[in-house]
Design a protein around this motif. Structure first.
Motif, PDB file in Angstrom:
ATOM      1  N   GLY A 137     -34.190 -11.171 -31.648  1.00  0.00           N
ATOM      2  CA  GLY A 137     -33.208 -10.688 -30.670  1.00  0.00           C
ATOM      3  C   GLY A 137     -31.953 -10.151 -31.353  1.00  0.00           C
ATOM      4  N   LEU A 138     -31.521 -10.829 -32.417  1.00  0.00           N
ATOM      5  CA  LEU A 138     -30.339 -10.365 -33.164  1.00  0.00           C
ATOM      6  C   LEU A 138     -30.607  -8.995 -33.774  1.00  0.00           C
ATOM      7  CD1 LEU A 138     -29.210 -13.576 -35.134  1.00  0.00           C
ATOM      8  CD2 LEU A 138     -28.391 -12.762 -32.907  1.00  0.00           C
ATOM      9  N   LYS A 139     -31.841  -8.809 -34.248  1.00  0.00           N
ATOM     10  CA  LYS A 139     -32.197  -7.530 -34.878  1.00  0.00           C
ATOM     11  C   LYS A 139     -32.171  -6.407 -33.839  1.00  0.00           C
ATOM     12  CE  LYS A 139     -34.758  -9.464 -38.730  1.00  0.00           C
ATOM     13  NZ  LYS A 139     -36.042  -9.912 -39.227  1.00  0.00           N
ATOM     14  N   ILE A 140     -32.641  -6.716 -32.645  1.00  0.00           N
ATOM     15  CA  ILE A 140     -32.602  -5.708 -31.573  1.00  0.00           C
ATOM     16  C   ILE A 140     -31.146  -5.353 -31.258  1.00  0.00           C
ATOM     17  CG2 ILE A 140     -33.054  -5.341 -29.097  1.00  0.00           C
ATOM     18  CD1 ILE A 140     -35.635  -7.045 -29.478  1.00  0.00           C
ATOM     19  N   LEU A 141     -30.317  -6.361 -31.166  1.00  0.00           N
ATOM     20  CA  LEU A 141     -28.902  -6.120 -30.863  1.00  0.00           C
ATOM     21  C   LEU A 141     -28.264  -5.238 -31.936  1.00  0.00           C
ATOM     22  CD1 LEU A 141     -27.892  -9.674 -29.607  1.00  0.00           C
ATOM     23  CD2 LEU A 141     -27.770  -7.579 -28.238  1.00  0.00           C
ATOM     24  N   LYS A 142     -28.597  -5.525 -33.187  1.00  0.00           N
ATOM     25  CA  LYS A 142     -28.015  -4.769 -34.304  1.00  0.00           C
ATOM     26  C   LYS A 142     -28.456  -3.297 -34.253  1.00  0.00           C
ATOM     27  CE  LYS A 142     -26.028  -4.308 -38.384  1.00  0.00           C
ATOM     28  NZ  LYS A 142     -24.617  -4.570 -38.614  1.00  0.00           N
ATOM     29  N   GLN A 143     -29.721  -3.109 -33.973  1.00  0.00           N
ATOM     30  CA  GLN A 143     -30.238  -1.738 -33.923  1.00  0.00           C
ATOM     31  C   GLN A 143     -29.552  -0.954 -32.798  1.00  0.00           C
ATOM     32  OE1 GLN A 143     -34.512  -1.467 -33.545  1.00  0.00           O
ATOM     33  NE2 GLN A 143     -34.454   0.762 -33.366  1.00  0.00           N
ATOM     34  N   VAL A 144     -29.471  -1.584 -31.635  1.00  0.00           N
ATOM     35  CA  VAL A 144     -28.831  -0.933 -30.484  1.00  0.00           C
ATOM     36  C   VAL A 144     -27.350  -0.679 -30.790  1.00  0.00           C
ATOM     37  CG1 VAL A 144     -28.144  -1.292 -28.081  1.00  0.00           C
ATOM     38  CG2 VAL A 144     -30.474  -1.854 -28.803  1.00  0.00           C
ATOM     39  N   SER A 145     -26.735  -1.645 -31.419  1.00  0.00           N
ATOM     40  CA  SER A 145     -25.311  -1.518 -31.734  1.00  0.00           C
ATOM     41  C   SER A 145     -25.068  -0.294 -32.638  1.00  0.00           C
ATOM     42  CB  SER A 145     -24.819  -2.815 -32.366  1.00  0.00           C
ATOM     43  OG  SER A 145     -24.175  -2.609 -33.575  1.00  0.00           O
ATOM     44  N   LYS A 146     -25.958  -0.100 -33.598  1.00  0.00           N
ATOM     45  CA  LYS A 146     -25.818   1.051 -34.507  1.00  0.00           C
ATOM     46  C   LYS A 146     -26.047   2.355 -33.760  1.00  0.00           C
ATOM     47  CE  LYS A 146     -28.185  -0.476 -38.282  1.00  0.00           C
ATOM     48  NZ  LYS A 146     -29.054  -0.350 -39.387  1.00  0.00           N
ATOM     49  N   GLU A 147     -27.086   2.375 -32.942  1.00  0.00           N
ATOM     50  CA  GLU A 147     -27.455   3.614 -32.257  1.00  0.00           C
ATOM     51  C   GLU A 147     -26.429   4.035 -31.199  1.00  0.00           C
ATOM     52  OE1 GLU A 147     -32.211   2.866 -32.892  1.00  0.00           O
ATOM     53  OE2 GLU A 147     -31.462   3.065 -30.861  1.00  0.00           O
ATOM     54  N   TYR A 148     -25.810   3.056 -30.555  1.00  0.00           N
ATOM     55  CA  TYR A 148     -24.898   3.394 -29.453  1.00  0.00           C
ATOM     56  C   TYR A 148     -23.418   3.142 -29.789  1.00  0.00           C
ATOM     57  CZ  TYR A 148     -29.115   3.893 -26.686  1.00  0.00           C
ATOM     58  OH  TYR A 148     -30.324   4.308 -26.208  1.00  0.00           O
ATOM     59  N   GLY A 149     -23.163   2.707 -30.997  1.00  0.00           N
ATOM     60  CA  GLY A 149     -21.769   2.474 -31.412  1.00  0.00           C
ATOM     61  C   GLY A 149     -21.084   1.370 -30.624  1.00  0.00           C
ATOM     62  N   LEU A 150     -21.809   0.283 -30.395  1.00  0.00           N
ATOM     63  CA  LEU A 150     -21.235  -0.821 -29.621  1.00  0.00           C
ATOM     64  C   LEU A 150     -21.111  -2.083 -30.483  1.00  0.00           C
ATOM     65  CD1 LEU A 150     -23.401  -0.453 -26.367  1.00  0.00           C
ATOM     66  CD2 LEU A 150     -21.111   0.488 -26.794  1.00  0.00           C
ATOM     67  N   SER A 151     -20.088  -2.884 -30.208  1.00  0.00           N
ATOM     68  CA  SER A 151     -19.955  -4.171 -30.895  1.00  0.00           C
ATOM     69  C   SER A 151     -20.740  -5.218 -30.101  1.00  0.00           C
ATOM     70  CB  SER A 151     -18.488  -4.588 -30.966  1.00  0.00           C
ATOM     71  OG  SER A 151     -17.757  -3.616 -31.674  1.00  0.00           O
ATOM     72  N   VAL A 152     -21.355  -6.118 -30.849  1.00  0.00           N
ATOM     73  CA  VAL A 152     -22.253  -7.100 -30.236  1.00  0.00           C
ATOM     74  C   VAL A 152     -21.590  -8.478 -30.076  1.00  0.00           C
ATOM     75  CG1 VAL A 152     -24.336  -8.479 -30.726  1.00  0.00           C
ATOM     76  CG2 VAL A 152     -24.362  -5.989 -31.048  1.00  0.00           C
ATOM     77  N   VAL A 153     -21.684  -8.988 -28.857  1.00  0.00           N
ATOM     78  CA  VAL A 153     -21.243 -10.361 -28.574  1.00  0.00           C
ATOM     79  C   VAL A 153     -22.498 -11.165 -28.267  1.00  0.00           C
ATOM     80  CG1 VAL A 153     -19.881 -11.848 -27.038  1.00  0.00           C
ATOM     81  CG2 VAL A 153     -19.183  -9.450 -27.409  1.00  0.00           C
ATOM     82  N   THR A 154     -22.753 -12.219 -29.045  1.00  0.00           N
ATOM     83  CA  THR A 154     -23.955 -13.008 -28.761  1.00  0.00           C
ATOM     84  C   THR A 154     -23.743 -14.468 -29.113  1.00  0.00           C
ATOM     85  OG1 THR A 154     -26.373 -12.944 -28.911  1.00  0.00           O
ATOM     86  CG2 THR A 154     -25.175 -12.732 -30.978  1.00  0.00           C
ATOM     87  N   GLU A 155     -24.455 -15.295 -28.374  1.00  0.00           N
ATOM     88  CA  GLU A 155     -24.249 -16.743 -28.523  1.00  0.00           C
ATOM     89  C   GLU A 155     -24.984 -17.320 -29.733  1.00  0.00           C
ATOM     90  OE1 GLU A 155     -24.711 -19.036 -24.953  1.00  0.00           O
ATOM     91  OE2 GLU A 155     -24.571 -20.940 -26.038  1.00  0.00           O
ATOM     92  N   ILE A 156     -24.281 -18.215 -30.424  1.00  0.00           N
ATOM     93  CA  ILE A 156     -24.876 -18.984 -31.519  1.00  0.00           C
ATOM     94  C   ILE A 156     -24.824 -20.448 -31.088  1.00  0.00           C
ATOM     95  CG2 ILE A 156     -24.561 -19.687 -33.944  1.00  0.00           C
ATOM     96  CD1 ILE A 156     -25.580 -16.780 -33.595  1.00  0.00           C
ATOM     97  N   VAL A 157     -25.941 -21.155 -31.283  1.00  0.00           N
ATOM     98  CA  VAL A 157     -25.997 -22.519 -30.742  1.00  0.00           C
ATOM     99  C   VAL A 157     -26.003 -23.620 -31.808  1.00  0.00           C
ATOM    100  CG1 VAL A 157     -27.077 -21.842 -28.559  1.00  0.00           C
ATOM    101  CG2 VAL A 157     -28.520 -22.332 -30.531  1.00  0.00           C
ATOM    102  N   THR A 158     -26.151 -23.201 -33.054  1.00  0.00           N
ATOM    103  CA  THR A 158     -26.165 -24.231 -34.109  1.00  0.00           C
ATOM    104  C   THR A 158     -25.552 -23.683 -35.400  1.00  0.00           C
ATOM    105  OG1 THR A 158     -27.632 -25.415 -35.665  1.00  0.00           O
ATOM    106  CG2 THR A 158     -28.623 -23.600 -34.456  1.00  0.00           C
ATOM    107  N   PRO A 159     -24.855 -24.527 -36.158  1.00  0.00           N
ATOM    108  CA  PRO A 159     -24.279 -24.060 -37.426  1.00  0.00           C
ATOM    109  C   PRO A 159     -25.350 -23.464 -38.348  1.00  0.00           C
ATOM    110  CG  PRO A 159     -23.428 -26.239 -36.889  1.00  0.00           C
ATOM    111  CD  PRO A 159     -24.481 -25.939 -35.868  1.00  0.00           C
ATOM    112  N   ALA A 160     -26.577 -23.939 -38.220  1.00  0.00           N
ATOM    113  CA  ALA A 160     -27.648 -23.473 -39.107  1.00  0.00           C
ATOM    114  C   ALA A 160     -27.927 -21.976 -38.958  1.00  0.00           C
ATOM    115  CB  ALA A 160     -28.930 -24.261 -38.826  1.00  0.00           C
ATOM    116  N   HIS A 161     -27.595 -21.396 -37.794  1.00  0.00           N
ATOM    117  CA  HIS A 161     -27.877 -19.969 -37.586  1.00  0.00           C
ATOM    118  C   HIS A 161     -26.712 -19.053 -37.948  1.00  0.00           C
ATOM    119  CE1 HIS A 161     -30.985 -21.202 -34.298  1.00  0.00           C
ATOM    120  NE2 HIS A 161     -31.533 -21.161 -35.485  1.00  0.00           N
ATOM    121  N   ILE A 162     -25.546 -19.614 -38.213  1.00  0.00           N
ATOM    122  CA  ILE A 162     -24.351 -18.779 -38.346  1.00  0.00           C
ATOM    123  C   ILE A 162     -24.477 -17.765 -39.466  1.00  0.00           C
ATOM    124  CG2 ILE A 162     -21.864 -18.750 -38.842  1.00  0.00           C
ATOM    125  CD1 ILE A 162     -21.663 -21.403 -37.367  1.00  0.00           C
ATOM    126  N   GLU A 163     -24.779 -18.263 -40.651  1.00  0.00           N
ATOM    127  CA  GLU A 163     -24.798 -17.386 -41.825  1.00  0.00           C
ATOM    128  C   GLU A 163     -25.701 -16.173 -41.622  1.00  0.00           C
ATOM    129  OE1 GLU A 163     -23.899 -19.046 -45.239  1.00  0.00           O
ATOM    130  OE2 GLU A 163     -24.610 -17.418 -46.544  1.00  0.00           O
TER     131      GLU A 163
END
Ligand code: PEP
Ligand code: MN
Length: 361
Positions: free
Chosen positions: A170-196
């Motif tokens: 899902g993050l990869k989809i957001l990144k691709q869309v963000s690049k194609e449409y010039g949008l900044s992505v806001v998305t939820e992170i639920v655990t410290p393990a995923h942050i990096e």
């Protein structure tokens, strides 16, 4: 004669009051000195044995006419107020507090100045389901000249059997869309393990309502430089909300946006109860930008527009709402997301509203 006598007595009372005032202030100064010594020694200010000793001394010396209960009462007041005053003066101002920093915090998210006056809009689907689904919403966002998109890749769901999100995919989809449409992505992170891992894909870390007091997660996002959108907990008081933001800022990340998303009350007409007065309270108490999520607070499409107007009118720095190309088949929150024509209508009415009241757009 008796009138003159009364006057004389009153003068004496005034003098005694001033004398008592002088004495309790002198006492407060000594309490301060003692406080400093105790602080150096690292011992507790309140000492019950010492207080017992003082009360006993007063009892042994009380010759009346005040009875002992009254004397105890008066002196207890003197003891506690001077201790309290000492604690107040030592109380640490929170980093997020307006008292600590009087100017508004403005957060630059790839050129979008959040908190600078004009409201920031964050639209997007509840969950990222596919590239096509996110791209359809992105196109509509871009067409409006807006710069941000939301969408959940990690979904905190009530039931473990409900759709949990596409995760890193899902993050990869957001990144691709963000690049194609010039949008900044806001998305939820639920655990410290995923942050990096997530940092490369996203522009704003959302901390969801269910994690508002996940202190390890708050500290971990505080250690990054990424802007954070912190949502108010389902049953969190404003004070708890502010302290959750403090957890993030105390670790060095000052880019925090607060988001009122409704709280749980006995009212069943809406999914949650939008606490609209939280917006000006948070603006008074902190220097952070404040958003209103009209989707999760109401859970009703018919209330999105009036609540968004209310949010802007009351001074919110941003509005969040969910948009899905086909809400009736959405994998989460299908009841409350707008479809694209509803989104167009919603946004054009919001713009009209801002124009009508000469609000900064
Ligand atoms: C969301 O915004 O995707 C969400 C789950 O909202 P909340 O955490 O406010 O319930
Ligand atoms: Mn949702």
């Amino acid at each position: 004669m008796s009138r003159q006598n009364l006057e004389t007595l009153r003068i004496q009372i005034d003098e005694l009051n001033l004398e008592i005032l002088r004495l309790i202030n002198e006492r407060a100064e000594i309490v301060n000195e003692i406080g400093k010594i105790k602080e150096k020694q690292g011992v507790n200010r309140y000492d019950p044995l010492r207080e017992r000793h003082m009360l006993n001394l007063l009892k042994d010396n009380n010759k009346g006419p005040l009875n002992q209960m009254t004397v105890d009462y008066i002196f207890k007041q003197i003891f506690t107020t001077s201790l309290k005053q000492l604690e107040e003066s030592k109380k640490k101002e929170l980093l997020v507090s307006r008292k600590k920093k009087s100017e508004d915090t403005v957060i630059n998210i790839n050129g979008e100045q959040v908190g600078a006056g004009a409201p920031t809009f964050v639209f997007g689907p509840c969950s990222v389901e596919s590239y096509e689904q996110v791209a359809a919403v992105a196109e509509s966002i871009k067409a409006k000249g807006l710069k941000m998109i939301r969408g959940g890749a990690f979904k905190p769901r009530t039931s473990p059997y409900d759709f949990q999100g596409l995760g890193v995919e899902g993050l990869k989809i957001l990144k691709q869309v963000s690049k194609e449409y010039g949008l900044s992505v806001v998305t939820e992170i639920v655990t410290p393990a995923h942050i990096e891992e997530a940092l490369d894909y996203i522009d704003v870390i959302q901390i969801g309502a269910r994690n508002m007091q996940n202190f390890e997660l708050l500290k971990a996002v505080g250690e990054t430089k990424k802007p954070v959108l912190l949502k108010r907990g389902l049953a969190a008081t404003i004070d708890e909300f502010i302290h959750a933001a403090e957890y993030i800022m105390s670790k060095g990340n000052e880019n925090i946006m607060l988001c009122e998303r409704g709280i749980r009350t006995y009212e069943k007409a809406t999914r949650n109860t939008l606490d609209i007065s939280a917006v000006p309270i948070l603006k008074q108490e902190t220097h952070l930008p404040v958003f209103v999520d009209v989707t999760h607070s109401t859970g009703r499409r018919d209330l999105l527009l009036p609540c968004a107007k209310a949010a802007i009118a009351i001074g919110a720095d941003g509005v969040m709402a969910e948009v899905h190309p086909d809400p009736s088949v959405a994998l989460s929150d299908s009841q409350q997301q707008m479809d694209i024509p509803q989104f167009d209508q919603f946004y054009s009415e919001i713009q009209q509203f801002m124009k009508q009241y000469e609000l900064k757009a």
